[in-house]
Design a protein around this motif. Structure first.
Motif, PDB file in Angstrom:
ATOM      1  N   LEU A  97       0.827  -1.210   0.000  1.00 24.98           N
ATOM      2  CA  LEU A  97       0.000   0.000   0.000  1.00 24.98           C
ATOM      3  C   LEU A  97       0.864   1.264   0.000  1.00 24.98           C
ATOM      4  CD1 LEU A  97      -2.818  -1.072   2.471  1.00 24.98           C
ATOM      5  CD2 LEU A  97      -3.048  -0.650   0.018  1.00 24.98           C
ATOM      6  N   GLN A  98       1.986   1.222   0.713  1.00 21.66           N
ATOM      7  CA  GLN A  98       2.884   2.376   0.709  1.00 21.66           C
ATOM      8  C   GLN A  98       3.473   2.596  -0.683  1.00 21.66           C
ATOM      9  OE1 GLN A  98       5.408   1.204   4.008  1.00 21.66           O
ATOM     10  NE2 GLN A  98       4.405   2.660   5.390  1.00 21.66           N
ATOM     11  N   GLN A  99       3.824   1.521  -1.376  1.00 20.43           N
ATOM     12  CA  GLN A  99       4.327   1.642  -2.750  1.00 20.43           C
ATOM     13  C   GLN A  99       3.250   2.223  -3.665  1.00 20.43           C
ATOM     14  OE1 GLN A  99       5.623  -2.369  -3.611  1.00 20.43           O
ATOM     15  NE2 GLN A  99       7.770  -1.825  -3.315  1.00 20.43           N
ATOM     16  N   MET A 100       2.031   1.759  -3.482  1.00 20.74           N
ATOM     17  CA  MET A 100       0.930   2.254  -4.289  1.00 20.74           C
ATOM     18  C   MET A 100       0.710   3.751  -4.027  1.00 20.74           C
ATOM     19  SD  MET A 100      -2.997   0.857  -4.553  1.00 20.74           S
ATOM     20  CE  MET A 100      -2.474  -0.825  -4.802  1.00 20.74           C
ATOM     21  N   GLN A 101       0.771   4.147  -2.772  1.00 19.69           N
ATOM     22  CA  GLN A 101       0.603   5.554  -2.421  1.00 19.69           C
ATOM     23  C   GLN A 101       1.716   6.407  -3.050  1.00 19.69           C
ATOM     24  OE1 GLN A 101       1.170   6.660   1.689  1.00 19.69           O
ATOM     25  NE2 GLN A 101      -0.236   8.385   1.499  1.00 19.69           N
ATOM     26  N   ALA A 102       2.954   5.938  -2.979  1.00 19.10           N
ATOM     27  CA  ALA A 102       4.076   6.665  -3.582  1.00 19.10           C
ATOM     28  C   ALA A 102       3.881   6.769  -5.095  1.00 19.10           C
ATOM     29  CB  ALA A 102       5.397   5.965  -3.259  1.00 19.10           C
ATOM     30  N   GLY A 103       3.414   5.721  -5.722  1.00 17.51           N
ATOM     31  CA  GLY A 103       3.149   5.732  -7.153  1.00 17.51           C
ATOM     32  C   GLY A 103       2.061   6.738  -7.514  1.00 17.51           C
ATOM     33  N   LEU A 104       1.011   6.784  -6.707  1.00 15.06           N
ATOM     34  CA  LEU A 104      -0.067   7.746  -6.950  1.00 15.06           C
ATOM     35  C   LEU A 104       0.423   9.180  -6.808  1.00 15.06           C
ATOM     36  CD1 LEU A 104      -3.091   6.019  -5.197  1.00 15.06           C
ATOM     37  CD2 LEU A 104      -2.872   6.545  -7.624  1.00 15.06           C
ATOM     38  N   MET A 105       1.259   9.413  -5.803  1.00 18.74           N
ATOM     39  CA  MET A 105       1.794  10.759  -5.594  1.00 18.74           C
ATOM     40  C   MET A 105       2.682  11.177  -6.777  1.00 18.74           C
ATOM     41  SD  MET A 105       2.402  10.496  -1.481  1.00 18.74           S
ATOM     42  CE  MET A 105       3.216  12.078  -1.298  1.00 18.74           C
ATOM     43  N   ALA A 106       3.493  10.243  -7.274  1.00 18.88           N
ATOM     44  CA  ALA A 106       4.344  10.534  -8.426  1.00 18.88           C
ATOM     45  C   ALA A 106       3.495  10.778  -9.672  1.00 18.88           C
ATOM     46  CB  ALA A 106       5.318   9.378  -8.671  1.00 18.88           C
ATOM     47  N   PHE A 107       2.464   9.983  -9.853  1.00 20.52           N
ATOM     48  CA  PHE A 107       1.566  10.140 -10.994  1.00 20.52           C
ATOM     49  C   PHE A 107       0.853  11.489 -10.935  1.00 20.52           C
ATOM     50  CE2 PHE A 107      -2.580   8.903 -13.102  1.00 20.52           C
ATOM     51  CZ  PHE A 107      -2.086   8.910 -14.393  1.00 20.52           C
ATOM     52  N   GLU A 108       0.402  11.843  -9.746  1.00 18.41           N
ATOM     53  CA  GLU A 108      -0.264  13.135  -9.551  1.00 18.41           C
ATOM     54  C   GLU A 108       0.681  14.284  -9.908  1.00 18.41           C
ATOM     55  OE1 GLU A 108      -2.961  15.114  -6.063  1.00 18.41           O
ATOM     56  OE2 GLU A 108      -1.032  14.252  -5.452  1.00 18.41           O
ATOM     57  N   ALA A 109       1.931  14.192  -9.467  1.00 17.54           N
ATOM     58  CA  ALA A 109       2.927  15.231  -9.764  1.00 17.54           C
ATOM     59  C   ALA A 109       3.170  15.328 -11.270  1.00 17.54           C
ATOM     60  CB  ALA A 109       4.228  14.941  -9.022  1.00 17.54           C
ATOM     61  N   GLN A 110       3.244  14.187 -11.955  1.00 16.18           N
ATOM     62  CA  GLN A 110       3.443  14.183 -13.404  1.00 16.18           C
ATOM     63  C   GLN A 110       2.271  14.852 -14.124  1.00 16.18           C
ATOM     64  OE1 GLN A 110       3.965  10.044 -14.291  1.00 16.18           O
ATOM     65  NE2 GLN A 110       6.158  10.054 -13.824  1.00 16.18           N
ATOM     66  N   LEU A 111       1.060  14.577 -13.651  1.00 16.82           N
ATOM     67  CA  LEU A 111      -0.119  15.180 -14.273  1.00 16.82           C
ATOM     68  C   LEU A 111      -0.124  16.692 -14.078  1.00 16.82           C
ATOM     69  CD1 LEU A 111      -2.966  12.637 -13.441  1.00 16.82           C
ATOM     70  CD2 LEU A 111      -1.862  13.046 -15.644  1.00 16.82           C
ATOM     71  N   LYS A 112       0.271  17.142 -12.897  1.00 14.42           N
ATOM     72  CA  LYS A 112       0.324  18.581 -12.625  1.00 14.42           C
ATOM     73  C   LYS A 112       1.385  19.247 -13.492  1.00 14.42           C
ATOM     74  CE  LYS A 112      -1.697  18.620  -8.065  1.00 14.42           C
ATOM     75  NZ  LYS A 112      -1.536  18.847  -6.648  1.00 14.42           N
ATOM     76  N   ASP A 113       2.537  18.584 -13.658  1.00 16.43           N
ATOM     77  CA  ASP A 113       3.589  19.110 -14.524  1.00 16.43           C
ATOM     78  C   ASP A 113       3.090  19.206 -15.961  1.00 16.43           C
ATOM     79  OD1 ASP A 113       5.345  19.342 -12.411  1.00 16.43           O
ATOM     80  OD2 ASP A 113       6.508  17.539 -12.913  1.00 16.43           O
ATOM     81  N   ALA A 114       2.421  18.175 -16.441  1.00 10.17           N
ATOM     82  CA  ALA A 114       1.918  18.154 -17.812  1.00 10.17           C
ATOM     83  C   ALA A 114       0.863  19.239 -18.003  1.00 10.17           C
ATOM     84  CB  ALA A 114       1.334  16.783 -18.144  1.00 10.17           C
ATOM     85  N   GLN A 115       0.033  19.423 -16.994  1.00 11.42           N
ATOM     86  CA  GLN A 115      -1.013  20.447 -17.078  1.00 11.42           C
ATOM     87  C   GLN A 115      -0.378  21.836 -17.138  1.00 11.42           C
ATOM     88  OE1 GLN A 115      -3.550  20.671 -13.630  1.00 11.42           O
ATOM     89  NE2 GLN A 115      -5.282  21.393 -14.826  1.00 11.42           N
ATOM     90  N   GLY A 116       0.685  22.046 -16.349  1.00 11.99           N
ATOM     91  CA  GLY A 116       1.370  23.323 -16.342  1.00 11.99           C
ATOM     92  C   GLY A 116       2.038  23.620 -17.679  1.00 11.99           C
ATOM     93  N   GLN A 117       2.546  22.606 -18.343  1.00  5.70           N
ATOM     94  CA  GLN A 117       3.216  22.782 -19.637  1.00  5.70           C
ATOM     95  C   GLN A 117       2.213  23.108 -20.733  1.00  5.70           C
ATOM     96  OE1 GLN A 117       5.459  19.222 -20.350  1.00  5.70           O
ATOM     97  NE2 GLN A 117       6.827  19.559 -18.618  1.00  5.70           N
ATOM     98  N   CYS A 118       1.025  22.586 -20.620  1.00  5.87           N
ATOM     99  CA  CYS A 118       0.044  22.786 -21.669  1.00  5.87           C
ATOM    100  C   CYS A 118      -0.784  24.066 -21.476  1.00  5.87           C
ATOM    101  CB  CYS A 118      -0.932  21.606 -21.715  1.00  5.87           C
ATOM    102  SG  CYS A 118      -0.128  20.061 -22.203  1.00  5.87           S
ATOM    103  N   SER A 119      -0.736  24.688 -20.335  1.00  7.76           N
ATOM    104  CA  SER A 119      -1.600  25.834 -20.068  1.00  7.76           C
ATOM    105  C   SER A 119      -1.205  27.063 -20.878  1.00  7.76           C
ATOM    106  CB  SER A 119      -1.610  26.174 -18.584  1.00  7.76           C
ATOM    107  OG  SER A 119      -0.313  26.564 -18.163  1.00  7.76           O
ATOM    108  N   GLY A 120       0.064  27.184 -21.312  1.00  9.93           N
ATOM    109  CA  GLY A 120       0.507  28.339 -22.075  1.00  9.93           C
ATOM    110  C   GLY A 120       0.135  28.247 -23.544  1.00  9.93           C
ATOM    111  N   VAL A 121      -0.242  27.093 -24.012  1.00  2.68           N
ATOM    112  CA  VAL A 121      -0.553  26.901 -25.434  1.00  2.68           C
ATOM    113  C   VAL A 121      -2.061  27.059 -25.609  1.00  2.68           C
ATOM    114  CG1 VAL A 121      -0.443  25.272 -27.353  1.00  2.68           C
ATOM    115  CG2 VAL A 121       1.342  25.271 -25.591  1.00  2.68           C
TER     116      VAL A 121
END
Length: 122
Positions: A97-121
């Motif tokens: 469960l801790q691995q799953m939580q860490a994976g979710l947190m990393a996935f969430e961070a990646q999505l936020k990064d991707a969203q930030g990159q696309c907001s200027g276009v």
């Protein structure tokens, strides 16, 4: 004491007590006529079963622990082994469960990064 009192004192139900007897988890009680009569040891065993279930033990596991149990003394060595095994199993689940939580947190961070990159276009 009769089954209703045993259920009340142990925190179980009459139906559960009958089921435990049917599957051999609880020894058949003495009888007075057609009434089941339970001892204080039976109530302790019922309370132990209920507690173990609340801690994640399945009835099949409890059958393995209590198999062949008779008399007042519980099979403490088997119980200790089962508890140790259950703790190892739980530790593995926690790690997963801790691995799953860490994976979710990393996935969430990646999505936020991707969203930030696309907001200027636009």
């Amino acid at each position: 004491m009769y089954i209703g009192k045993a259920a009340q004192l142990s925190g179980t139900t009459i139906k559960a007590i009958r089921h435990y007897e049917a599957i051999g988890l609880l020894p058949a009680p003495q009888r007075e006529g057609r009434y089941r009569v339970y001892s204080a040891q039976s109530v302790e065993l019922l309370a132990l079963i209920k507690c173990a279930q609340q801690l994640g033990f399945k009835l099949k596991e409890l059958q393995g622990i209590l198999h062949g149990h008779e008399g007042d003394a519980l099979p403490w060595e088997r119980a200790d082994q089962a508890i140790a095994s259950k703790k190892r199993e739980l530790a593995g689940q926690i790690a997963g469960l801790q691995q799953m939580q860490a994976g979710l947190m990393a996935f969430e961070a990646q999505l936020k990064d991707a969203q930030g990159q696309c907001s200027g276009v636009r």
